[in-house]
Motif scaffolding. Structure first.
Motif, PDB file in Angstrom:
ATOM      1  N   VAL A   1       0.828  -1.205   0.000  1.00 58.20           N
ATOM      2  CA  VAL A   1       0.000   0.000   0.000  1.00 58.20           C
ATOM      3  C   VAL A   1       0.862   1.255   0.000  1.00 58.20           C
ATOM      4  O   VAL A   1       0.594   2.216  -0.726  1.00 58.20           O
ATOM      5  CB  VAL A   1      -0.956  -0.005   1.211  1.00 58.20           C
ATOM      6  CG1 VAL A   1      -1.697   1.322   1.312  1.00 58.20           C
ATOM      7  CG2 VAL A   1      -1.944  -1.158   1.106  1.00 58.20           C
ATOM      8  N   ASP A   2       1.913   1.252   0.804  1.00 60.95           N
ATOM      9  CA  ASP A   2       2.780   2.430   0.863  1.00 60.95           C
ATOM     10  C   ASP A   2       3.411   2.725  -0.488  1.00 60.95           C
ATOM     11  O   ASP A   2       3.548   3.889  -0.891  1.00 60.95           O
ATOM     12  CB  ASP A   2       3.874   2.219   1.911  1.00 60.95           C
ATOM     13  CG  ASP A   2       3.327   2.232   3.329  1.00 60.95           C
ATOM     14  OD1 ASP A   2       2.280   2.870   3.543  1.00 60.95           O
ATOM     15  OD2 ASP A   2       3.934   1.597   4.209  1.00 60.95           O
ATOM     16  N   ALA A   3       3.779   1.679  -1.210  1.00 60.18           N
ATOM     17  CA  ALA A   3       4.377   1.869  -2.540  1.00 60.18           C
ATOM     18  C   ALA A   3       3.375   2.506  -3.496  1.00 60.18           C
ATOM     19  O   ALA A   3       3.737   3.374  -4.304  1.00 60.18           O
ATOM     20  CB  ALA A   3       4.858   0.530  -3.098  1.00 60.18           C
ATOM     21  N   ALA A   4       2.117   2.072  -3.423  1.00 59.28           N
ATOM     22  CA  ALA A   4       1.086   2.635  -4.298  1.00 59.28           C
ATOM     23  C   ALA A   4       0.877   4.116  -4.008  1.00 59.28           C
ATOM     24  O   ALA A   4       0.728   4.935  -4.922  1.00 59.28           O
ATOM     25  CB  ALA A   4      -0.220   1.863  -4.121  1.00 59.28           C
ATOM     26  N   ARG A   5       0.880   4.482  -2.728  1.00 57.07           N
ATOM     27  CA  ARG A   5       0.707   5.884  -2.367  1.00 57.07           C
ATOM     28  C   ARG A   5       1.923   6.712  -2.787  1.00 57.07           C
ATOM     29  O   ARG A   5       1.787   7.828  -3.281  1.00 57.07           O
ATOM     30  CB  ARG A   5       0.459   6.023  -0.860  1.00 57.07           C
ATOM     31  CG  ARG A   5      -0.858   5.413  -0.396  1.00 57.07           C
ATOM     32  CD  ARG A   5      -1.076   5.633   1.095  1.00 57.07           C
ATOM     33  NE  ARG A   5      -1.287   7.039   1.389  1.00 57.07           N
ATOM     34  CZ  ARG A   5      -2.459   7.658   1.312  1.00 57.07           C
ATOM     35  NH1 ARG A   5      -3.528   7.007   0.925  1.00 57.07           N
ATOM     36  NH2 ARG A   5      -2.558   8.938   1.615  1.00 57.07           N
ATOM     37  N   ARG A   6       3.122   6.145  -2.600  1.00 58.20           N
ATOM     38  CA  ARG A   6       4.342   6.873  -2.997  1.00 58.20           C
ATOM     39  C   ARG A   6       4.372   7.096  -4.506  1.00 58.20           C
ATOM     40  O   ARG A   6       4.785   8.160  -4.983  1.00 58.20           O
ATOM     41  CB  ARG A   6       5.586   6.092  -2.559  1.00 58.20           C
ATOM     42  CG  ARG A   6       5.871   6.146  -1.059  1.00 58.20           C
ATOM     43  CD  ARG A   6       7.290   5.683  -0.763  1.00 58.20           C
ATOM     44  NE  ARG A   6       7.520   4.316  -1.216  1.00 58.20           N
ATOM     45  CZ  ARG A   6       7.307   3.237  -0.461  1.00 58.20           C
ATOM     46  NH1 ARG A   6       6.866   3.371   0.776  1.00 58.20           N
ATOM     47  NH2 ARG A   6       7.551   2.025  -0.941  1.00 58.20           N
ATOM     48  N   GLU A   7       3.911   6.087  -5.252  1.00 58.88           N
ATOM     49  CA  GLU A   7       3.887   6.213  -6.712  1.00 58.88           C
ATOM     50  C   GLU A   7       2.969   7.345  -7.144  1.00 58.88           C
ATOM     51  O   GLU A   7       3.307   8.148  -8.020  1.00 58.88           O
ATOM     52  CB  GLU A   7       3.440   4.902  -7.345  1.00 58.88           C
ATOM     53  CG  GLU A   7       3.391   4.949  -8.867  1.00 58.88           C
ATOM     54  CD  GLU A   7       2.879   3.648  -9.458  1.00 58.88           C
ATOM     55  OE1 GLU A   7       2.644   3.614 -10.675  1.00 58.88           O
ATOM     56  OE2 GLU A   7       2.694   2.686  -8.693  1.00 58.88           O
ATOM     57  N   ALA A   8       1.788   7.409  -6.519  1.00 63.60           N
ATOM     58  CA  ALA A   8       0.840   8.469  -6.866  1.00 63.60           C
ATOM     59  C   ALA A   8       1.404   9.838  -6.511  1.00 63.60           C
ATOM     60  O   ALA A   8       1.283  10.794  -7.286  1.00 63.60           O
ATOM     61  CB  ALA A   8      -0.491   8.232  -6.159  1.00 63.60           C
ATOM     62  N   LEU A   9       2.005   9.944  -5.336  1.00 66.94           N
ATOM     63  CA  LEU A   9       2.575  11.232  -4.927  1.00 66.94           C
ATOM     64  C   LEU A   9       3.750  11.632  -5.818  1.00 66.94           C
ATOM     65  O   LEU A   9       3.918  12.810  -6.140  1.00 66.94           O
ATOM     66  CB  LEU A   9       3.020  11.149  -3.462  1.00 66.94           C
ATOM     67  CG  LEU A   9       1.896  11.062  -2.415  1.00 66.94           C
ATOM     68  CD1 LEU A   9       2.468  10.774  -1.035  1.00 66.94           C
ATOM     69  CD2 LEU A   9       1.076  12.349  -2.397  1.00 66.94           C
ATOM     70  N   ARG A  10       4.560  10.648  -6.228  1.00 65.97           N
ATOM     71  CA  ARG A  10       5.678  10.947  -7.119  1.00 65.97           C
ATOM     72  C   ARG A  10       5.185  11.454  -8.464  1.00 65.97           C
ATOM     73  O   ARG A  10       5.731  12.404  -9.033  1.00 65.97           O
ATOM     74  CB  ARG A  10       6.524   9.694  -7.319  1.00 65.97           C
ATOM     75  CG  ARG A  10       7.786   9.941  -8.165  1.00 65.97           C
ATOM     76  CD  ARG A  10       8.709   8.749  -8.172  1.00 65.97           C
ATOM     77  NE  ARG A  10       8.064   7.570  -8.711  1.00 65.97           N
ATOM     78  CZ  ARG A  10       7.711   6.504  -8.000  1.00 65.97           C
ATOM     79  NH1 ARG A  10       7.939   6.487  -6.699  1.00 65.97           N
ATOM     80  NH2 ARG A  10       7.124   5.468  -8.570  1.00 65.97           N
ATOM     81  N   ASP A  11       4.110  10.849  -8.971  1.00 63.45           N
ATOM     82  CA  ASP A  11       3.534  11.305 -10.238  1.00 63.45           C
ATOM     83  C   ASP A  11       3.041  12.736 -10.127  1.00 63.45           C
ATOM     84  O   ASP A  11       3.222  13.549 -11.042  1.00 63.45           O
ATOM     85  CB  ASP A  11       2.384  10.388 -10.651  1.00 63.45           C
ATOM     86  CG  ASP A  11       2.863   9.000 -11.058  1.00 63.45           C
ATOM     87  OD1 ASP A  11       4.083   8.861 -11.329  1.00 63.45           O
ATOM     88  OD2 ASP A  11       2.036   8.077 -11.091  1.00 63.45           O
ATOM     89  N   VAL A  12       2.416  13.045  -8.984  1.00 63.86           N
ATOM     90  CA  VAL A  12       1.909  14.403  -8.775  1.00 63.86           C
ATOM     91  C   VAL A  12       3.064  15.395  -8.732  1.00 63.86           C
ATOM     92  O   VAL A  12       3.009  16.471  -9.323  1.00 63.86           O
ATOM     93  CB  VAL A  12       1.080  14.477  -7.474  1.00 63.86           C
ATOM     94  CG1 VAL A  12       0.739  15.922  -7.149  1.00 63.86           C
ATOM     95  CG2 VAL A  12      -0.190  13.658  -7.619  1.00 63.86           C
ATOM     96  N   ASP A  13       4.136  15.040  -8.032  1.00 64.41           N
ATOM     97  CA  ASP A  13       5.294  15.928  -7.940  1.00 64.41           C
ATOM     98  C   ASP A  13       5.918  16.174  -9.309  1.00 64.41           C
ATOM     99  O   ASP A  13       6.303  17.302  -9.650  1.00 64.41           O
ATOM    100  CB  ASP A  13       6.339  15.327  -6.996  1.00 64.41           C
ATOM    101  CG  ASP A  13       5.872  15.348  -5.551  1.00 64.41           C
ATOM    102  OD1 ASP A  13       4.969  16.155  -5.251  1.00 64.41           O
ATOM    103  OD2 ASP A  13       6.389  14.550  -4.742  1.00 64.41           O
ATOM    104  N   GLU A  14       6.040  15.123 -10.117  1.00 57.28           N
ATOM    105  CA  GLU A  14       6.633  15.266 -11.442  1.00 57.28           C
ATOM    106  C   GLU A  14       5.797  16.166 -12.334  1.00 57.28           C
ATOM    107  O   GLU A  14       6.319  17.005 -13.079  1.00 57.28           O
ATOM    108  CB  GLU A  14       6.792  13.890 -12.087  1.00 57.28           C
ATOM    109  CG  GLU A  14       7.860  13.028 -11.424  1.00 57.28           C
ATOM    110  CD  GLU A  14       7.906  11.632 -12.009  1.00 57.28           C
ATOM    111  OE1 GLU A  14       7.053  11.338 -12.883  1.00 57.28           O
ATOM    112  OE2 GLU A  14       8.774  10.836 -11.592  1.00 57.28           O
ATOM    113  N   VAL A  15       4.483  16.021 -12.231  1.00 58.43           N
ATOM    114  CA  VAL A  15       3.599  16.862 -13.030  1.00 58.43           C
ATOM    115  C   VAL A  15       3.703  18.312 -12.581  1.00 58.43           C
ATOM    116  O   VAL A  15       3.690  19.236 -13.393  1.00 58.43           O
ATOM    117  CB  VAL A  15       2.139  16.358 -12.920  1.00 58.43           C
ATOM    118  CG1 VAL A  15       1.174  17.383 -13.503  1.00 58.43           C
ATOM    119  CG2 VAL A  15       1.981  15.029 -13.631  1.00 58.43           C
TER     120      VAL A  15
END
Length: 500
Positions: A476-490
């Motif tokens: 679960v933590d990986a899924a949340r980190r992935e979403a947050l990383r995508d948001v940061d990159e955008v």
């Protein structure tokens, strides 16, 4: 408020969570009015019966049968049409049942039919609301909002007791004396059915159906934000559903028998079975009759004590929900409280059997026994009263949450039916020794909780898969980190994120 995000999001979470728990208010109100109206001469005169024990047992148990049947079978309706429409339909059926009860038929059969029909609506509503609530609540306050079912239940019980007491001492002996308490049930049922038009459908149900645009809009509304945390939460939901689909490849009945899900179904069954085995629901149904065992054969006095009992119920569960529900772990709260309730019941029986029988005047022993019952009620409201509602809704994955909560709540209604049917006969046969029976059940419950119940406090619904060693478990933590990383990159590239 102890929540990340906007204040508006926190307000919506609390408002929505407690509003849909109006189903719990109906459950409590209906539970509380029965014991009171059975003491009214107006009710006896209108229906012309002599065997009060049988009438009270049938009146309560028939509604419980209807509730059990609907709670057990409503999952397919909720799965197909959604949580929102199912609750609205359930409240409509409940109102039809109430109307059948209050018509001046002077027929017990007609009244019984109304009880059964109302039970169908009440059972369906109480089975769907916990899942609806859990699927919308932030994990930080999911236990608090889920426990709202018990708080609103306690409010319903309290108001029903005082309404019974008020009409008993203020109205002449007439049909209105019992029709008013019964008919008032339509008010909260109507408010819930109509109020849901302004509420969103369950985020996780919409996502489960592949309606991701609507699901994201629902999540944005309840969180009052479309920021990074909301996007991360939505990604967690989508990944969780994808993992469930990957692990199971379409829902099959045998999926319920997988070790992780079988364990959860057994826990759900046990939690609501245990809630009824405490004896406190029987006290809610037959409060005036129980207190007559302690304070003597004075109807007005027993109704007054019952009203105070309901007020204490509402106050104590409110204190627990507001201040302790997210502070204490689920597991220790349950097993410790069960042992404490057992001790209280033993003390009540010992005092009752070693002191002179009560008369119309209060005695020190009678006051002491009432105080001990009130203490037991407080312990229950800090544990077995509220906790089964959020616990049984949060342990299941989205794909089988309808089935899981249906099994849980139908268990509640099944044992509600059994205890409501036999309690009056047990009281007649055993007297105060009925408290020893419930004390023994409390000890058994404490042992089962200690060895088999898992702690769920502070975990997201998706994290339950890991807790129960499910095949659909994921990081679960990986899924949340992935979403947050995508948001940061955008954000770095000044691009808008379009979810979903």
């Amino acid at each position: 408020m102890g929540l990340p995000g906007t204040r508006l999001g926190a307000f919506r979470a609390y408002f929505f969570g407690f509003f849909i728990c109006t189903a719990g208010f109906l459950f409590g109100y209906d539970t509380g009015i029965v014991g009171g109206i059975l003491e009214f001469k107006s009710y006896v005169n209108d229906f012309g019966y002599k065997d009060q024990t049988t009438v009270s047992a049938v009146m309560v148990s028939l509604q419980n049968v209807g509730a059990f049947l609907s709670a057990l079978s409503i999952f397919w309706v909720s799965d197909r049409f959604g949580r929102k429409k199912t609750v609205q339909a359930a409240m409509s059926v409940f109102c039809i049942g109430v109307i059948i009860q209050v018509v001046p038929s002077h027929s017990l059969v007609c009244f019984y039919i109304g009880r059964f029909v109302a039970g169908l609506g009440l059972g369906a509503g109480t089975a769907v609301v916990p899942a609806y609530n859990a699927e919308m609540a932030p994990k930080e306050i999911r236990g608090k909002l889920g426990s709202g079912m018990q708080w609103l239940f306690a409010l319903g019980v309290m108001l029903s007791y005082w309404i019974d007491y008020a009409v008993k001492i203020t109205l002449p002996v007439s049909s209105k004396q019992w029709q008013i308490p019964v008919g008032l049930q339509m008010v909260p049922a109507g408010v819930l059915a109509l109020g849901l038009f302004a509420m969103p459908e369950s985020t996780r149900w919409l996502a489960k159906k592949g309606r991701y645009d609507e699901a994201y809009e629902s999540l944005k509304w309840i969180r009052a934000s479309d920021g990074p945390e909301v996007k991360a939460e939505f990604n967690e939901i989508r990944v969780g559903l994808s993992e469930e689909l990957r692990a199971t490849e379409g829902f099959k009945k045998r999926e319920l028998l997988e070790p992780a899900n079988r364990y959860r179904l057994l826990l759900a069954f046990f939690m609501f079975c245990g809630q009824q085995c405490t004896g406190m629901t029987a006290l809610a149904y037959f409060g005036p009759q129980f207190f007559k065992l302690i304070v003597g054969n004075d109807t007005n006095q027993s109704l007054l004590i019952t009203g105070l009992f309901g007020a204490e119920k509402f106050t104590t569960v409110g204190i627990y929900i507001l201040f302790f529900s997210e502070m204490w772990g689920r597991k220790p709260t349950l097993w410790i409280s069960a042992l404490l309730m057992a001790c209280c019941f033993v003390i009540v029986t010992v005092v009752k059997e070693t002191t002179p029988p009560p008369n119309s005047k209060a005695t020190p022993a009678g006051i002491g026994m009432v105080a001990m019952i009130f203490l037991t009620n407080s312990i229950y409201q800090f544990s077995w009263g509220p906790l089964p509602w959020p616990y049984t809704a949060e342990i299941f994955p989205t794909r089988i949450r309808e089935v899981g909560t249906s099994v849980a709540v139908s268990t509640q209604w099944l044992f509600n039916f059994l205890f409501s049917l036999v309690t009056r006969y047990m009281m007649s046969a055993w007297g105060s020794y009925i408290f020893i029976f419930y004390a023994a059940l409390d000890v058994i419950m404490a042992i089962i909780v200690f060895f088999f119940v898992k702690e769920t406090k502070g975990k997201s619904l998706e994290e339950m898969e890991t807790l129960f060693n499910s095949k659909a478990a994921f990081d679960v933590d990986a899924a949340r980190r992935e979403a947050l990383r995508d948001v940061d990159e955008v954000s770095v590239h000044n691009k808008a994120v379009d979810y979903p």
